[in-house]
Motif scaffolding. Structure first.
Motif, PDB file in Angstrom:
ATOM      1  N   SER A  54       0.882  -1.339   0.491  1.00  0.00           N
ATOM      2  CA  SER A  54       0.159  -0.104  -0.320  1.00  0.00           C
ATOM      3  C   SER A  54       0.877   1.511  -0.363  1.00  0.00           C
ATOM      4  O   SER A  54       0.023   2.079  -0.676  1.00  0.00           O
ATOM      5  CB  SER A  54      -0.628  -0.134   1.106  1.00  0.00           C
ATOM      6  OG  SER A  54      -1.839  -0.982   1.163  1.00  0.00           O
ATOM      7  N   LYS A  55       1.690   1.320   0.830  1.00  0.00           N
ATOM      8  CA  LYS A  55       2.706   2.370   0.800  1.00  0.00           C
ATOM      9  C   LYS A  55       3.828   2.468  -0.599  1.00  0.00           C
ATOM     10  O   LYS A  55       3.858   3.706  -0.669  1.00  0.00           O
ATOM     11  CB  LYS A  55       4.060   2.263   2.053  1.00  0.00           C
ATOM     12  CG  LYS A  55       3.384   2.165   3.300  1.00  0.00           C
ATOM     13  CD  LYS A  55       4.314   1.738   4.318  1.00  0.00           C
ATOM     14  CE  LYS A  55       5.427   3.247   4.592  1.00  0.00           C
ATOM     15  NZ  LYS A  55       4.705   4.312   5.272  1.00  0.00           N
ATOM     16  N   ILE A  56       4.085   1.390  -1.069  1.00  0.00           N
ATOM     17  CA  ILE A  56       4.228   1.747  -2.558  1.00  0.00           C
ATOM     18  C   ILE A  56       3.275   2.329  -3.680  1.00  0.00           C
ATOM     19  O   ILE A  56       3.486   3.262  -4.670  1.00  0.00           O
ATOM     20  CB  ILE A  56       4.664   0.751  -2.933  1.00  0.00           C
ATOM     21  CG1 ILE A  56       5.720  -0.091  -2.211  1.00  0.00           C
ATOM     22  CG2 ILE A  56       5.023   0.614  -4.389  1.00  0.00           C
ATOM     23  CD1 ILE A  56       5.715  -1.191  -3.254  1.00  0.00           C
ATOM     24  N   GLU A  57       2.187   1.994  -3.363  1.00  0.00           N
ATOM     25  CA  GLU A  57       1.132   3.265  -4.008  1.00  0.00           C
ATOM     26  C   GLU A  57       0.915   4.566  -3.731  1.00  0.00           C
ATOM     27  O   GLU A  57      -0.722   5.387  -3.877  1.00  0.00           O
ATOM     28  CB  GLU A  57      -0.408   2.481  -3.929  1.00  0.00           C
ATOM     29  CG  GLU A  57      -0.006   1.424  -4.976  1.00  0.00           C
ATOM     30  CD  GLU A  57       0.744   0.889  -6.460  1.00  0.00           C
ATOM     31  OE1 GLU A  57       0.294   1.956  -6.694  1.00  0.00           O
ATOM     32  OE2 GLU A  57       1.376   0.419  -6.423  1.00  0.00           O
ATOM     33  N   ALA A  59      -0.144   4.965  -0.017  1.00  0.00           N
ATOM     34  CA  ALA A  59      -0.332   5.091   1.146  1.00  0.00           C
ATOM     35  C   ALA A  59       0.174   5.281   2.079  1.00  0.00           C
ATOM     36  O   ALA A  59       1.438   5.455   2.519  1.00  0.00           O
ATOM     37  CB  ALA A  59      -1.589   4.073   1.345  1.00  0.00           C
ATOM     38  N   GLU A  60      -1.011   6.035   3.765  1.00  0.00           N
ATOM     39  CA  GLU A  60       0.031   7.232   4.410  1.00  0.00           C
ATOM     40  C   GLU A  60      -0.701   6.073   5.395  1.00  0.00           C
ATOM     41  O   GLU A  60      -1.268   6.155   6.379  1.00  0.00           O
ATOM     42  CB  GLU A  60      -0.056   8.499   4.965  1.00  0.00           C
ATOM     43  CG  GLU A  60       0.218   9.059   3.184  1.00  0.00           C
ATOM     44  CD  GLU A  60       0.230  10.907   4.432  1.00  0.00           C
ATOM     45  OE1 GLU A  60      -0.769  10.956   4.694  1.00  0.00           O
ATOM     46  OE2 GLU A  60       0.574  12.052   2.808  1.00  0.00           O
ATOM     47  N   SER A  65       1.324   1.308  13.766  1.00  0.00           N
ATOM     48  CA  SER A  65      -0.334   1.259  13.916  1.00  0.00           C
ATOM     49  C   SER A  65      -0.819   0.141  13.122  1.00  0.00           C
ATOM     50  O   SER A  65      -2.137  -0.603  14.033  1.00  0.00           O
ATOM     51  CB  SER A  65      -0.662   2.907  12.850  1.00  0.00           C
ATOM     52  OG  SER A  65       0.157   3.900  13.500  1.00  0.00           O
ATOM     53  N   TYR A  66      -0.724   0.010  12.207  1.00  0.00           N
ATOM     54  CA  TYR A  66      -1.408  -1.267  11.574  1.00  0.00           C
ATOM     55  C   TYR A  66      -2.032  -2.289  12.688  1.00  0.00           C
ATOM     56  O   TYR A  66      -2.194  -3.095  12.590  1.00  0.00           O
ATOM     57  CB  TYR A  66      -1.349  -1.759  10.165  1.00  0.00           C
ATOM     58  CG  TYR A  66      -2.105  -2.334   8.928  1.00  0.00           C
ATOM     59  CD1 TYR A  66      -3.221  -2.141   8.734  1.00  0.00           C
ATOM     60  CD2 TYR A  66      -1.786  -3.406   8.999  1.00  0.00           C
ATOM     61  CE1 TYR A  66      -4.468  -2.868   8.237  1.00  0.00           C
ATOM     62  CE2 TYR A  66      -3.156  -5.111   8.448  1.00  0.00           C
ATOM     63  CZ  TYR A  66      -4.034  -3.840   7.986  1.00  0.00           C
ATOM     64  OH  TYR A  66      -4.652  -4.848   7.563  1.00  0.00           O
ATOM     65  N   ILE A  67      -0.862  -2.911  12.827  1.00  0.00           N
ATOM     66  CA  ILE A  67      -0.513  -3.977  13.197  1.00  0.00           C
ATOM     67  C   ILE A  67      -1.472  -3.867  15.297  1.00  0.00           C
ATOM     68  O   ILE A  67      -2.313  -4.351  15.332  1.00  0.00           O
ATOM     69  CB  ILE A  67       1.181  -4.697  14.018  1.00  0.00           C
ATOM     70  CG1 ILE A  67       1.760  -4.968  13.041  1.00  0.00           C
ATOM     71  CG2 ILE A  67       1.121  -5.544  15.306  1.00  0.00           C
ATOM     72  CD1 ILE A  67       3.389  -5.462  13.217  1.00  0.00           C
ATOM     73  N   LYS A  83      -8.377   0.442   3.357  1.00  0.00           N
ATOM     74  CA  LYS A  83      -7.345   0.190   1.450  1.00  0.00           C
ATOM     75  C   LYS A  83      -6.734  -0.645   2.410  1.00  0.00           C
ATOM     76  O   LYS A  83      -6.542  -2.289   1.024  1.00  0.00           O
ATOM     77  CB  LYS A  83      -6.789   1.609   0.964  1.00  0.00           C
ATOM     78  CG  LYS A  83      -7.735   1.547   0.291  1.00  0.00           C
ATOM     79  CD  LYS A  83      -7.007   2.991  -0.533  1.00  0.00           C
ATOM     80  CE  LYS A  83      -8.526   4.245  -0.740  1.00  0.00           C
ATOM     81  NZ  LYS A  83      -7.518   5.730  -1.453  1.00  0.00           N
ATOM     82  N   THR A  84      -5.823  -0.860   3.455  1.00  0.00           N
ATOM     83  CA  THR A  84      -5.060  -1.605   3.308  1.00  0.00           C
ATOM     84  C   THR A  84      -5.828  -2.933   3.959  1.00  0.00           C
ATOM     85  O   THR A  84      -4.909  -4.284   3.946  1.00  0.00           O
ATOM     86  CB  THR A  84      -3.849  -1.230   5.081  1.00  0.00           C
ATOM     87  OG1 THR A  84      -3.139   0.159   3.766  1.00  0.00           O
ATOM     88  CG2 THR A  84      -2.512  -1.999   5.125  1.00  0.00           C
TER      89      THR A  84
END
Length: 260
Positions: A54-57, A59-60, A65-67, A83-84
């Protein structure tokens, strides 16, 4: 090894195999293990893949945080994670699904739930596609919308052929990278192409090498070298009809480097 492939080039295969130490590669791959944070309902490495793809695209979102969100149930604003989350679901789906045209379409529907309208999810685009940098520079021109279906039929056929053939570990990494690269160059969807390509690459690895493939942190490796990642994709020339896969060597070496 002799095979009849329709779109995936094999011209660099011999040189690639000469560079890869089969024994060391097998040892390194077999040493991959799941993370201690993973549970029956949470995969650390699926989180890594989803976040960094996602970050490659653009996404911030941050892995920590996601974990916290995925593993411990901490809530964030929906726009920060959704989106992630969709991409995470697509990776989960791929881990228990066969690898074919039907499942690829389903994976695209999952990962674009909050990117594209329903009518465009899992559907080939019908417009021209130019991949650009943040400053408006054209990175490459994708396949014409009039040839997308034909080019994807060739890729589907090659994937079917490769799944039925015994491959060495070096050959598996070569063809996984080439599937990624050929798919990106066709760019069949209106959006979600990069996410799909990186998922397909790992999906193929898993089909040929087993579940440890899902522990490969290729998406993180690409993100940390995203300028080189895009430069290596662009090295094949600008226009789809003029692609020169003889220039794909640097790209092919990235996936191997992510593991070994």
């Amino acid at each position: 090894m002799r095979m009849e492939l329709q779109i995936i080039p094999t011209g660099l295969l011999a040189d690639f195999k000469a560079e890869v130490d089969e024994r060391a590669s097998t040892t390194a791959f077999n040493a991959l293990e799941d993370a201690e944070l993973s549970t029956a309902g949470f995969s650390f490495y699926t989180s890594v893949a989803s976040v960094y793809s996602s970050k490659i695209e653009g996404a911030e979102i941050e892995l920590d945080s996601y974990i916290k969100h995925k593993r411990f149930g901490i809530q964030f604003q929906p726009d920060y994670t959704r989106k992630t989350d969709d991409l995470y679901t697509a990776y989960q789906y791929a881990q228990s699904a066969p690898f074919d045209r039907t499942t690829l379409v389903e994976a695209h529907k999952l990962l674009t739930r909050h990117i594209l309208p329903v009518a465009s999810q899992g559907k080939f685009r019908n417009q021209n596609m130019y991949v650009t940098t943040n400053d408006g520079r054209i990175e490459y021109v994708a396949a014409s919308p009039f040839s997308v279906t034909m080019e994807m039929e060739k890729l589907y056929a090659d994937i079917t052929t490769l799944q039925a053939i015994d491959l060495s570990i070096a050959e598996v990494f070569y063809f996984a990278s080439m599937i990624h690269l050929v798919f990106v160059k066709i760019h069949p969807w209106a959006d979600g192409n990069g996410r799909s390509a990186r998922l397909l690459e790992k999906w193929f690895l898993a089909v040929k090498l087993g579940e440890k493939a899902w522990f490969v942190q290729s998406e993180k490796y690409y993100y940390e070298r995203h300028r080189s990642y895009y430069d290596n994709i662009q090295a094949l020339r600008l226009e789809y009809d003029e692609l020169d896969y003889a220039n794909a060597g640097a790209f092919l070496r990235m996936l191997v480097a992510a593991v070994f």
